[in-house]
Design a protein around this motif. Structure first.
Motif, PDB file in Angstrom:
ATOM      1  N   LYS A 100      -4.627  -9.004  -1.500  1.00 11.67           N
ATOM      2  CA  LYS A 100      -4.437  -8.279  -0.217  1.00 11.67           C
ATOM      3  C   LYS A 100      -3.495  -6.969  -0.267  1.00 11.67           C
ATOM      4  CE  LYS A 100      -5.602 -12.305   2.631  1.00 11.67           C
ATOM      5  NZ  LYS A 100      -4.775 -13.261   3.802  1.00 11.67           N
ATOM      6  N   VAL A 101      -2.599  -7.150  -0.775  1.00 10.52           N
ATOM      7  CA  VAL A 101      -1.631  -6.178  -1.109  1.00 10.52           C
ATOM      8  C   VAL A 101      -2.121  -4.940  -1.801  1.00 10.52           C
ATOM      9  CG1 VAL A 101       0.604  -5.298  -2.039  1.00 10.52           C
ATOM     10  CG2 VAL A 101       0.625  -7.679  -1.074  1.00 10.52           C
ATOM     11  N   MET A 102      -2.772  -5.287  -2.963  1.00 10.26           N
ATOM     12  CA  MET A 102      -3.470  -4.022  -3.732  1.00 10.26           C
ATOM     13  C   MET A 102      -4.509  -3.659  -2.917  1.00 10.26           C
ATOM     14  SD  MET A 102      -1.220  -3.790  -5.919  1.00 10.26           S
ATOM     15  CE  MET A 102      -1.850  -2.304  -6.514  1.00 10.26           C
ATOM     16  N   THR A 103      -5.438  -4.159  -2.078  1.00  9.56           N
ATOM     17  CA  THR A 103      -6.478  -3.775  -1.421  1.00  9.56           C
ATOM     18  C   THR A 103      -6.001  -2.820  -0.521  1.00  9.56           C
ATOM     19  OG1 THR A 103      -7.854  -5.651  -1.969  1.00  9.56           O
ATOM     20  CG2 THR A 103      -8.358  -4.359   0.109  1.00  9.56           C
ATOM     21  N   SER A 104      -4.844  -3.029   0.311  1.00  7.60           N
ATOM     22  CA  SER A 104      -4.485  -2.374   1.288  1.00  7.60           C
ATOM     23  C   SER A 104      -3.928  -1.043   0.855  1.00  7.60           C
ATOM     24  CB  SER A 104      -3.172  -2.979   1.970  1.00  7.60           C
ATOM     25  OG  SER A 104      -2.436  -2.058   2.955  1.00  7.60           O
ATOM     26  N   LEU A 105      -3.118  -1.132  -0.463  1.00 13.25           N
ATOM     27  CA  LEU A 105      -2.469  -0.011  -1.023  1.00 13.25           C
ATOM     28  C   LEU A 105      -3.760   0.970  -1.680  1.00 13.25           C
ATOM     29  CD1 LEU A 105       0.687  -1.522  -2.793  1.00 13.25           C
ATOM     30  CD2 LEU A 105       0.578  -0.264  -0.726  1.00 13.25           C
ATOM     31  N   LYS A 106      -4.635   0.320  -2.123  1.00 13.19           N
ATOM     32  CA  LYS A 106      -5.677   1.327  -2.641  1.00 13.19           C
ATOM     33  C   LYS A 106      -6.529   1.945  -1.760  1.00 13.19           C
ATOM     34  CE  LYS A 106      -9.657   0.692  -5.835  1.00 13.19           C
ATOM     35  NZ  LYS A 106     -10.693  -0.569  -6.531  1.00 13.19           N
TER      36      LYS A 106
END
Length: 231
Positions: free
Chosen positions: A84-90
């Motif tokens: 979820k962290v990388m999905t948000s940052l992406k």
């Protein structure tokens, strides 16, 4: 015996210098080559898990790097997070490139402040005194969170280790989920936790901030993020 004692002393000095002095502690040393295979990957020949589960959350490896001093492998840092962290940052950093230092600084700050689970895995390649590790981590945190919180975190780490030394092959998992920080030893089990406002972001800033204690791990993180962004 004298040679063995000297080698241990060198390793301890290397760890303390790496964490307290940061990038200027070492001259040279490259980011580890990362190769993935099945559920593991290697960073300069050191096997690291491709995925871990701590605080009840499955997390993926993003990047990391090997710390060396005078030819000795000291420890490997692995950075992991809930997808979820990388999905948000992406969404915010689409097109990010590892060489983009300005965006990396902002991205690292956002990563450090994220609420879903993130983990720093330290995998030791030399035996070191537990007090040296806790003291050095505490010193690195002090400018970010103050002496009181730093001292509390030092004691927390000592309590987790529960002995005089961390032997070669030992792991320390430091996981943040919201404001709650959990830490555990090899295997990511039997964790203890502590909740202090501002501590979690500070721990990740130690490894990913402008004065990161391991430039190799920070660069490995940036390259891993760039790969994820391009996928």
């Amino acid at each position: 015996m004298a040679i063995k004692v000297a080698a241990i002393g060198v390793a301890v000095i290397a760890i303390v210098a790496a964490i307290i002095m940061g990038p200027d502690a070492f001259l040279g040393g490259e980011v580890g080559t990362i190769n993935a295979s099945n559920n593991n990957l290697t960073v300069d020949g050191v096997v690291m898990p491709n995925q871990i589960k701590t605080s009840g959350t499955l997390q993926n490896f993003i990047g990391g790097g090997l710390r060396m001093k005078w030819g000795f492998k000291v420890y490997v840092v692995g950075i992991y997070s809930d997808p979820k962290v990388m999905t948000s940052l992406k969404k915010k950093y689409s097109g990010f490139e590892a060489k983009d230092s300005k965006n990396l600084s902002d991205l690292a700050t956002d990563f450090a402040s994220s609420k879903p689970a993130r983990t720093v895995l330290l995998r030791f390649q030399r035996g070191v005194a537990a007090s040296d590790i806790s003291d050095a981590l505490g010193e690195a945190l002090k400018p970010k969170v103050g002496a009181a919180t730093s001292d509390e975190f030092q004691q927390f780490v000592l309590d987790i280790v529960g002995g005089d030394r961390l032997e070669k092959g030992s792991d320390i998992y430091i996981t943040c989920k919201g404001e709650k920080l959990s830490a555990s030893l090899t295997g990511g089990k039997d964790s203890s936790s502590i909740s202090i406002k501002g501590l979690c972001p500070a721990v990740f800033e130690v490894y990913l901030g402008d004065k990161a204690v391991s430039p190799q791990a920070k660069k490995g993180f940036a390259e891993g993020v760039a790969t994820i962004m391009a996928s």
